[in-house]
Design a protein around this motif. Structure first.
Motif, PDB file in Angstrom:
ATOM      1  N   ASP A 109      41.886  -6.094   0.723  1.00  0.00           N
ATOM      2  CA  ASP A 109      41.639  -6.789   1.983  1.00  0.00           C
ATOM      3  C   ASP A 109      40.389  -6.190   2.637  1.00  0.00           C
ATOM      4  O   ASP A 109      39.733  -5.319   2.060  1.00  0.00           O
ATOM      5  CB  ASP A 109      42.863  -6.672   2.903  1.00  0.00           C
ATOM      6  CG  ASP A 109      43.397  -5.252   2.942  1.00  0.00           C
ATOM      7  OD1 ASP A 109      42.580  -4.319   2.867  1.00  0.00           O
ATOM      8  OD2 ASP A 109      44.616  -5.061   3.046  1.00  0.00           O
ATOM      9  N   LEU A 110      40.095  -6.651   3.835  1.00  0.00           N
ATOM     10  CA  LEU A 110      38.872  -6.196   4.504  1.00  0.00           C
ATOM     11  C   LEU A 110      38.853  -4.700   4.738  1.00  0.00           C
ATOM     12  O   LEU A 110      37.839  -4.032   4.554  1.00  0.00           O
ATOM     13  CB  LEU A 110      38.735  -6.910   5.841  1.00  0.00           C
ATOM     14  CG  LEU A 110      37.992  -8.233   5.774  1.00  0.00           C
ATOM     15  CD1 LEU A 110      37.851  -8.810   7.163  1.00  0.00           C
ATOM     16  CD2 LEU A 110      36.620  -8.013   5.148  1.00  0.00           C
ATOM     17  N   GLU A 111      40.007  -4.167   5.153  1.00  0.00           N
ATOM     18  CA  GLU A 111      40.098  -2.736   5.434  1.00  0.00           C
ATOM     19  C   GLU A 111      39.728  -1.930   4.195  1.00  0.00           C
ATOM     20  O   GLU A 111      38.918  -1.007   4.244  1.00  0.00           O
ATOM     21  CB  GLU A 111      41.528  -2.421   5.882  1.00  0.00           C
ATOM     22  CG  GLU A 111      41.666  -1.059   6.504  1.00  0.00           C
ATOM     23  CD  GLU A 111      43.122  -0.661   6.647  1.00  0.00           C
ATOM     24  OE1 GLU A 111      43.991  -1.528   6.419  1.00  0.00           O
ATOM     25  OE2 GLU A 111      43.371   0.498   6.960  1.00  0.00           O
ATOM     26  N   HIS A 112      40.336  -2.325   3.069  1.00  0.00           N
ATOM     27  CA  HIS A 112      40.059  -1.662   1.799  1.00  0.00           C
ATOM     28  C   HIS A 112      38.585  -1.843   1.419  1.00  0.00           C
ATOM     29  O   HIS A 112      37.936  -0.912   0.942  1.00  0.00           O
ATOM     30  CB  HIS A 112      40.986  -2.259   0.734  1.00  0.00           C
ATOM     31  CG  HIS A 112      40.915  -1.570  -0.593  1.00  0.00           C
ATOM     32  ND1 HIS A 112      41.236  -2.200  -1.766  1.00  0.00           N
ATOM     33  CD2 HIS A 112      40.552  -0.311  -0.931  1.00  0.00           C
ATOM     34  CE1 HIS A 112      41.063  -1.354  -2.772  1.00  0.00           C
ATOM     35  NE2 HIS A 112      40.659  -0.203  -2.292  1.00  0.00           N
ATOM     36  N   ALA A 113      38.054  -3.042   1.675  1.00  0.00           N
ATOM     37  CA  ALA A 113      36.656  -3.331   1.349  1.00  0.00           C
ATOM     38  C   ALA A 113      35.723  -2.386   2.110  1.00  0.00           C
ATOM     39  O   ALA A 113      34.802  -1.802   1.533  1.00  0.00           O
ATOM     40  CB  ALA A 113      36.329  -4.781   1.675  1.00  0.00           C
ATOM     41  N   LEU A 114      35.979  -2.217   3.404  1.00  0.00           N
ATOM     42  CA  LEU A 114      35.134  -1.329   4.208  1.00  0.00           C
ATOM     43  C   LEU A 114      35.249   0.112   3.721  1.00  0.00           C
ATOM     44  O   LEU A 114      34.253   0.833   3.661  1.00  0.00           O
ATOM     45  CB  LEU A 114      35.521  -1.436   5.692  1.00  0.00           C
ATOM     46  CG  LEU A 114      35.106  -2.756   6.355  1.00  0.00           C
ATOM     47  CD1 LEU A 114      35.718  -2.867   7.741  1.00  0.00           C
ATOM     48  CD2 LEU A 114      33.587  -2.873   6.425  1.00  0.00           C
ATOM     49  N   ALA A 115      36.475   0.509   3.327  1.00  0.00           N
ATOM     50  CA  ALA A 115      36.655   1.863   2.813  1.00  0.00           C
ATOM     51  C   ALA A 115      35.838   2.052   1.537  1.00  0.00           C
ATOM     52  O   ALA A 115      35.222   3.100   1.336  1.00  0.00           O
ATOM     53  CB  ALA A 115      38.132   2.132   2.539  1.00  0.00           C
ATOM     54  N   LEU A 116      35.798   1.025   0.672  1.00  0.00           N
ATOM     55  CA  LEU A 116      35.022   1.127  -0.568  1.00  0.00           C
ATOM     56  C   LEU A 116      33.529   1.213  -0.279  1.00  0.00           C
ATOM     57  O   LEU A 116      32.793   1.923  -0.945  1.00  0.00           O
ATOM     58  CB  LEU A 116      35.294  -0.084  -1.466  1.00  0.00           C
ATOM     59  CG  LEU A 116      36.644  -0.152  -2.173  1.00  0.00           C
ATOM     60  CD1 LEU A 116      36.758  -1.432  -2.976  1.00  0.00           C
ATOM     61  CD2 LEU A 116      36.823   1.058  -3.092  1.00  0.00           C
ATOM     62  N   VAL A 117      33.100   0.459   0.734  1.00  0.00           N
ATOM     63  CA  VAL A 117      31.676   0.447   1.073  1.00  0.00           C
ATOM     64  C   VAL A 117      31.237   1.794   1.611  1.00  0.00           C
ATOM     65  O   VAL A 117      30.178   2.308   1.253  1.00  0.00           O
ATOM     66  CB  VAL A 117      31.398  -0.641   2.133  1.00  0.00           C
ATOM     67  CG1 VAL A 117      30.003  -0.493   2.693  1.00  0.00           C
ATOM     68  CG2 VAL A 117      31.573  -2.012   1.519  1.00  0.00           C
ATOM     69  N   TRP A 118      32.087   2.374   2.442  1.00  0.00           N
ATOM     70  CA  TRP A 118      31.688   3.620   3.091  1.00  0.00           C
ATOM     71  C   TRP A 118      32.051   4.863   2.309  1.00  0.00           C
ATOM     72  O   TRP A 118      31.742   5.975   2.724  1.00  0.00           O
ATOM     73  CB  TRP A 118      32.289   3.669   4.513  1.00  0.00           C
ATOM     74  CG  TRP A 118      31.615   2.696   5.411  1.00  0.00           C
ATOM     75  CD1 TRP A 118      30.327   2.277   5.331  1.00  0.00           C
ATOM     76  CD2 TRP A 118      32.188   2.004   6.524  1.00  0.00           C
ATOM     77  NE1 TRP A 118      30.056   1.375   6.318  1.00  0.00           N
ATOM     78  CE2 TRP A 118      31.175   1.188   7.068  1.00  0.00           C
ATOM     79  CE3 TRP A 118      33.447   1.995   7.121  1.00  0.00           C
ATOM     80  CZ2 TRP A 118      31.381   0.369   8.170  1.00  0.00           C
ATOM     81  CZ3 TRP A 118      33.647   1.194   8.222  1.00  0.00           C
ATOM     82  CH2 TRP A 118      32.618   0.380   8.737  1.00  0.00           C
ATOM     83  N   SER A 119      32.737   4.703   1.181  1.00  0.00           N
ATOM     84  CA  SER A 119      33.077   5.890   0.395  1.00  0.00           C
ATOM     85  C   SER A 119      31.806   6.379  -0.299  1.00  0.00           C
ATOM     86  O   SER A 119      30.944   5.581  -0.653  1.00  0.00           O
ATOM     87  CB  SER A 119      34.139   5.545  -0.628  1.00  0.00           C
ATOM     88  OG  SER A 119      33.582   4.756  -1.647  1.00  0.00           O
TER      89      SER A 119
END
Lengths: 120, 150, 251
Positions: A109-119
């Motif tokens: 989901d979006l939350e996971h997507a943002l976490a992947l982007v900022w990792s």
């Protein structure tokens, strides 16, 4: 890029470009989307594009190919691409055809997507 | 082989419930939508509806790309003990395929902007798959998917 | 033919009181003088009852007797009606069987939430059937609706895995990963490991666990790792939500 030229309206969240695809993709629109995203990546200087495909009911070989191609182009421009919200029937169809979404990070989901982007 | 290609190309459209002429790019989406509706009406699972729609999308695109014009014909068949089955016949009078087996190998494509898994992908999605083609005459692809028991 | 004789015939035909009632209704309805759709409607209910009550051969013999004894019986109307009702009954029965099969298939492969955001699927039986496909569809739906992060697939109950079954598993695993979840495979017996390698099926895209305990430990480690990363991001970014892109050389 003016609003009229866009096939899909995009939202800028921090340094990411959020792309909620609310239309059924066909050959022409997916090509237009590719052009639009490349232009926006350059204009807005984002470091990630998040494609939200929750509303997309069919992803066939050409659509997935064009999306993968877009991800590869984005990468050359220093931008990560995340795809999220793939519908279960679409996931099964892609898997059975043997299609891999190359070049994409896959998120729940979006939350996971943002976490992947900022990792890191 | 050649006889069969001709036979399939001349198959009367009246025998089918839905016939979509593929002339413009937009017709690909129309054919996909039609197949989806029929599969839904027959009680196919959501995943199988998507698989049928995706396969029809690929078939329609192949026609548009390689032959420019052609037809997608869809009908339902009631099997003795297998439940309802959807049959899709895609025909065109395009250039034809020289080596069908080669085209079915994953990764092969004559069109540079395609993943080249079009036909082999369709075969994986459906329960029955047959290509009959003759250079100079045209190509017919017949695919079927039956409704699952569960 | 008068009413009392029809009553007598109905009594003679009916092996039980219930059956007798149905015959009376049918016979009286048949000679009541109505025609067309009205007649069909009157005959419909008792005939359906008789079809449910009696064996086909017994019903056939009794109907033959009725036609012989009652000269005014509307045989021509009856025939298509019987066929239509048979079709309806068969349809109902098929529906019921389908429902039961669905239920059985769900009971046979439960999907269990064993930890926050971790699902467990113990696979049982062969993997090349309609049942396996249905299970894969259910697993995908559940993974999506529960937003599971890890799916543990236990194949202890699978007797053998051939190329087709291996292909099915690979497809299912790829589909789960397309939803953004991780897959841990466990329960591979030595014989199966042997055949898989000989067949050239490799499960490189998934994590493998020795047993269920190991699988759960790995799953929790995955969740912890994600949490740690998320904390790091929050800490690294502080409260300064960047307004402009392109200036994050540190990452």
């Amino acid at each position: 890029m003016t609003f009229k030229e866009k096939v899909v309206p995009t939202i800028r969240v921090a340094d990411c470009l959020l792309v909620p695809i609310q239309i059924d993709l066909d050959d022409k629109t997916v090509e237009q989307l590719q052009a639009q995203l490349l232009a926006e990546i350059q204009e807005q200087r984002v470091r990630a594009v998040i494609l939200d495909v929750r509303m997309v009911e069919v992803i066939d070989s050409y659509i997935s190919y064009t999306l993968s191609e877009t991800a590869a182009m984005a990468r050359l421009m220093g931008c990560r691409t995340v795809i999220c919200g793939i519908r279960p029937p679409v996931a099964l169809t892609l898997a059975q055809m043997g299609i891999e979404l190359q070049g994409f990070l896959v998120a729940r989901d979006l939350e996971h997507a943002l976490a992947l982007v900022w990792s890191p | 082989m050649a006889r069969k290609a001709k036979e399939l190309l001349d198959i009367p459209a009246d025998d089918f419930e839905m016939v979509v002429r593929i002339v413009r790019e937009e017709d690909i989406a129309v054919a996909r939508q039609m197949a989806k509706q029929l599969a839904q009406g027959l009680g196919f699972s959501l995943a199988d509806v998507t698989k049928v729609a995706t396969a029809v999308s690929e078939l329609a695109r192949n026609i548009y790309r390689y032959a420019q014009t052609g037809k997608i014909m869809i009908r339902k068949r009631l099997e003795e003990n297998g439940g309802p089955t959807i049959q899709v016949v895609a025909v065109d009078r395009g250039p034809g395929i020289e080596d069908v087996d080669l085209v079915l190998t994953r990764g092969y494509t004559t069109y540079e902007r395609s993943l080249g898994i079009g036909l082999s992908g369709i075969r994986r999605l459906m329960d029955f798959f047959e290509v009959v083609s003759e250079v100079g005459t045209g190509t017919a692809v017949v695919v079927e998917k039956r409704r699952r028991k569960f | 033919m008068d009413k009392s004789r029809l009553e007598m015939l109905a009594e003679e035909l009916g092996a039980s009181e219930q059956e007798g009632k149905l015959w009376r209704k049918l016979l009286l309805g048949a000679v009541s003088g109505t025609t067309g759709n009205n007649l069909r409607e009157t005959l419909r209910e008792p005939l359906l009852g008789l079809l449910e009550e009696l064996e086909p051969t017994a019903l056939g013999a009794k109907l033959k007797l009725v036609i012989e004894r009652v000269p005014t019986f509307p045989t021509a109307e009856l025939f298509p009606l019987v066929l239509e009702l048979c079709g309806e009954l068969r349809h109902d029965r098929e529906q019921a069987v389908r429902k039961l099969e669905d239920m059985l298939s769900e009971l046979a492969t439960p999907i269990i939430r064993i930890w926050t955001e971790v699902l467990l699927v113990p696979l049982i039986g062969s993997l090349d059937t309609d049942r396996a496909q249905a299970m894969a569809e259910r697993l995908l739906e559940r993974t999506s609706t529960t937003r599971a992060r890890v799916v543990v697939v236990d194949v202890t109950g699978v007797p053998t895995i051939d190329t087709a079954a291996g292909g099915f598993l690979i497809e299912m695993f790829s589909a789960v990963k397309l939803l953004g979840a991780e897959v841990i495979l466990t329960g591979l017996k030595p014989e199966i490991a042997h055949t898989l390698v000989k067949l050239g099926v490799d499960f490189r895209m998934v994590a493998i666990a020795r047993d269920l305990e190991d699988a759960l430990r790995q799953a929790i480690a995955m969740l912890e790792e994600e949490k740690r990363q998320r904390r790091q991001i929050a800490w690294g970014r502080g409260s300064n939500f960047p307004g402009e892109g392109g200036e994050h050389g540190d990452i």
